[in-house]
Design an enzyme around this catalytic site. Structure first.
Site, PDB file in Angstrom:
ATOM      1  N   LYS A  42       0.850  -1.211   0.000  1.00 43.12           N
ATOM      2  CA  LYS A  42       0.000   0.000   0.000  1.00 43.12           C
ATOM      3  C   LYS A  42       0.876   1.249   0.000  1.00 43.12           C
ATOM      4  O   LYS A  42       0.670   2.184  -0.779  1.00 43.12           O
ATOM      5  CB  LYS A  42      -0.906   0.031   1.232  1.00 43.12           C
ATOM      6  CG  LYS A  42      -1.585   1.378   1.478  1.00 43.12           C
ATOM      7  CD  LYS A  42      -2.441   1.364   2.717  1.00 43.12           C
ATOM      8  CE  LYS A  42      -1.713   1.555   4.002  1.00 43.12           C
ATOM      9  NZ  LYS A  42      -1.311   2.941   4.273  1.00 43.12           N
ATOM     10  N   ASN A  43       1.889   1.263   0.863  1.00 43.53           N
ATOM     11  CA  ASN A  43       2.695   2.479   1.039  1.00 43.53           C
ATOM     12  C   ASN A  43       3.731   2.694  -0.048  1.00 43.53           C
ATOM     13  O   ASN A  43       4.505   3.647   0.007  1.00 43.53           O
ATOM     14  CB  ASN A  43       3.334   2.478   2.430  1.00 43.53           C
ATOM     15  CG  ASN A  43       2.274   2.665   3.497  1.00 43.53           C
ATOM     16  OD1 ASN A  43       1.134   3.040   3.195  1.00 43.53           O
ATOM     17  ND2 ASN A  43       2.623   2.391   4.736  1.00 43.53           N
TER      18      ASN A  43
ATOM     19  N   CYS B 162      -5.072  12.333  12.809  1.00 42.86           N
ATOM     20  CA  CYS B 162      -5.788  11.051  12.740  1.00 42.86           C
ATOM     21  C   CYS B 162      -5.609  10.345  14.073  1.00 42.86           C
ATOM     22  O   CYS B 162      -4.954  10.857  14.975  1.00 42.86           O
ATOM     23  CB  CYS B 162      -5.281  10.198  11.583  1.00 42.86           C
ATOM     24  SG  CYS B 162      -3.748   9.347  11.939  1.00 42.86           S
TER      25      CYS B 162
ATOM     26  N   ARG C 112      -8.636  -0.786   4.536  1.00 44.36           N
ATOM     27  CA  ARG C 112      -7.797   0.251   3.952  1.00 44.36           C
ATOM     28  C   ARG C 112      -6.442  -0.301   3.518  1.00 44.36           C
ATOM     29  O   ARG C 112      -5.816   0.204   2.605  1.00 44.36           O
ATOM     30  CB  ARG C 112      -7.556   1.381   4.961  1.00 44.36           C
ATOM     31  CG  ARG C 112      -8.776   2.244   5.263  1.00 44.36           C
ATOM     32  CD  ARG C 112      -8.345   3.458   6.064  1.00 44.36           C
ATOM     33  NE  ARG C 112      -7.091   3.970   5.512  1.00 44.36           N
ATOM     34  CZ  ARG C 112      -6.106   4.446   6.282  1.00 44.36           C
ATOM     35  NH1 ARG C 112      -6.223   4.465   7.585  1.00 44.36           N
ATOM     36  NH2 ARG C 112      -4.991   4.884   5.721  1.00 44.36           N
TER      37      ARG C 112
ATOM     38  N   ARG D 239      -0.067  14.421  12.942  1.00 44.91           N
ATOM     39  CA  ARG D 239       0.363  14.235  11.531  1.00 44.91           C
ATOM     40  C   ARG D 239       0.479  15.561  10.778  1.00 44.91           C
ATOM     41  O   ARG D 239      -0.155  15.742   9.738  1.00 44.91           O
ATOM     42  CB  ARG D 239      -0.593  13.307  10.769  1.00 44.91           C
ATOM     43  CG  ARG D 239      -1.069  12.053  11.442  1.00 44.91           C
ATOM     44  CD  ARG D 239      -0.088  10.942  11.542  1.00 44.91           C
ATOM     45  NE  ARG D 239       0.413  10.413  10.293  1.00 44.91           N
ATOM     46  CZ  ARG D 239      -0.095   9.381   9.590  1.00 44.91           C
ATOM     47  NH1 ARG D 239      -1.202   8.819  10.024  1.00 44.91           N
ATOM     48  NH2 ARG D 239       0.463   8.929   8.504  1.00 44.91           N
TER      49      ARG D 239
ATOM     50  N   ASP E 230       4.595   0.529  12.019  1.00 45.63           N
ATOM     51  CA  ASP E 230       3.398  -0.128  11.480  1.00 45.63           C
ATOM     52  C   ASP E 230       3.308  -1.598  11.874  1.00 45.63           C
ATOM     53  O   ASP E 230       2.335  -2.273  11.509  1.00 45.63           O
ATOM     54  CB  ASP E 230       3.378  -0.006   9.950  1.00 45.63           C
ATOM     55  CG  ASP E 230       3.204   1.435   9.488  1.00 45.63           C
ATOM     56  OD1 ASP E 230       3.441   1.712   8.301  1.00 45.63           O
ATOM     57  OD2 ASP E 230       2.869   2.282  10.329  1.00 45.63           O
TER      58      ASP E 230
END
Ligand code: EPZ
Length: 425
Positions: free
Chosen positions: A22-23, A116, A404, A121, A310
């Site tokens: 994803k990243n 968030c 997500r 952030r 993460d």
């Protein structure tokens, strides 16, 4: 309000194929805005976040077509420089269109992503960098409005801290700038290496891949890309920990072991057997040992190649099943312990003091299934891991967080022998 249900206590075994990262997909998709024409991206995960970014890019004038995990993005008619609050608020990483839009159109007006669940952030480093490349940045009514007459101008930029998307945004801005840009104390996550490879393939001139000093010699124009997304190291780490937490033995395939140095060292230190192959990693137990025999190990999250923030929540779930106590220091985000209260609902023993959590492993007692609430992407994956290991049933709410960042989660877990199902209500 879809829910995920898990019947725990079944050990996970077998192999699971890892999807594209994803990243990496998000910055590489945004980078297609830099050049008109049809770009081909391969191994693109189909996730809520990649779909959201496509909507943002369609708002800017790009069109796209997906064929399996191949995404074709046509950026020829990109002519709108505004990314609206409606879309950006659902996914912070939309801020990644800022750099490419300013470089391509000389203007970008992007909604500020706001905070968030895991922290404030801020994007001050992104804005500071663009100003140092000669742009003017005005922040008003929730938007950051960036303008430059003509091209951006190369400059030396020193990051106070190695921001991942900050590095990606300024890298994408600098490739079309006049002159040379040097990014110092840049982030060096593997996803940034993937972006550098894509940009080099488009005709950019970049030195210093995989180092904290990127040197970018600006070029007049770039050509469309044809590039593959690297495997998702965070997804790979999540499945390795899930298999271990259930006392199983299994292999994650289609991944790059070198991208997980810190995690593999920590898993070995708990007593697990970790075997690495060219693009797969296997986890198993010594003869006669189980999860309660694992030793609690301390971790401290750090920028790459340190232990990934993460993968902090997932490791905490594993430590709550082991023996002894583990000190977990979260140094990247100021509020990344939202999963603790939910794990405690499953009988975990965790004490928080500022940015440090101390986990007392339950050993033989283990965890007990319960209804819990997902709060952010990685916190929710730690609840899945705890639910798989716990006795009884676990019900996880707000699973849109999971969707997500984890492709085909229920299918992949079922393939490993888990009893998991989703119910829509
Ligand atoms: C990227 O976020 C990832 N997201 C995050 O993954 C990941 O947790 C994070 O890097 C750290 O590894 C994507 O790549 C899309 P940062 P990013 O800028 O770039 C502070 C997931 O679960 N900071 O490296 O937003 C910031 O507040 C997500 O997949 C500033 O102060 O993270 C944080 O404390 C979650 N000013 C630290 O730097 C800035 O301008 C690191 O943030 C930018 C960042």
């Amino acid at each position: 309000m879809d829910k995920l249900f898990i019947e725990g206590g079944k050990s996970l075994n077998g192999s699971v194929k890892i999807s594209g990262a994803k990243n990496a997909a998000l910055p590489l998709m945004a980078a297609t805005l830099l050049a008109p024409g049809k770009h081909v991206l391969r191994n693109v995960p189909d996730l809520r976040d990649t779909r959201t970014l496509l909507k943002v890019m369609e708002e800017l004038g790009a069109t796209s077509e997906r064929n399996g995990d191949v995404l074709t993005i046509d950026a020829t008619h990109v002519n709108n420089y505004e990314a609206s609050y409606e879309l950006v608020r659902t996914m912070r990483a939309s801020v990644l269109v800022l750099g490419p839009l300013v470089a391509r159109l000389g203007r970008a007006r992007v909604s500020r992503p706001g905070g968030c669940a895991i922290g404030d952030r801020p994007i001050n480093l992104h804005v500071m960098g663009l100003e140092q490349l000669g742009a003017t940045c005005i922040q008003e009514s929730g938007y950051v409005d960036v303008k430059v007459d003509g091209r951006l101008t190369g400059n030396t930029i020193h990051f106070d801290l190695p921001s991942v998307t900050g590095t990606e945004n300024l890298l994408m801005a600098a490739v079309l700038a006049s002159g040379t840009t040097i990014l110092k104390n840049a982030a060096k996550e593997p996803e940034i290496g993937n972006l550098v490879d894509m940009l080099l393939g488009m005709g950019a001139k970049i030195e210093g891949r995989d180092t904290d000093e990127l040197i970018i010699h600006g070029v007049e124009e770039l050509s469309p890309a044809d590039c593959a997304i690297i495997p998702d190291r965070i997804e790979a780490g999540t499945y390795l920990i899930a298999i271990a937490a259930t006392g199983g033995a299994g292999t994650v395939t289609n991944c790059i072991p070198e991208h997980l140095p810190a995690l593999l060292n920590k898993l070995r230190a708990t007593g697990l057997i970790i075997d690495e192959d060219e693009n797969s990693i296997s986890v198993s137990y010594p003869e006669g040992k189980g999860v309660a025999d694992l030793q609690c190990i301390d971790i401290q999250t750090m920028p790459y190649p340190g232990y990934a923030t993460d993968l902090q929540a997932q490791f905490m779930a594993l430590m709550s099943l082991a023996t002894g106590s583990a000190v977990i220091d979260e140094t990247i985000f100021e509020n990344r312990f939202m999963h603790v209260a939910e794990l405690e609902r499953m009988n975990a023993i965790i004490k928080i003091k500022g940015s440090t959590a101390v986990v007392t492993g339950k050993g033989e007692d283990g965890l007990v299934g319960a209804p819990v609430m997902a709060t952010d992407l990685r916190a929710s994956s730690s609840l899945v891991i705890a639910g798989l290991a716990a006795t009884g049933k676990t019900e996880i709410r707000r699973i849109y967080h999971l969707e997500r960042g984890y492709e085909k989660l229920v299918d992949k877990l079922t393939g490993l022998g888990a009893k998991v199902w989703k119910e829509s209500s």
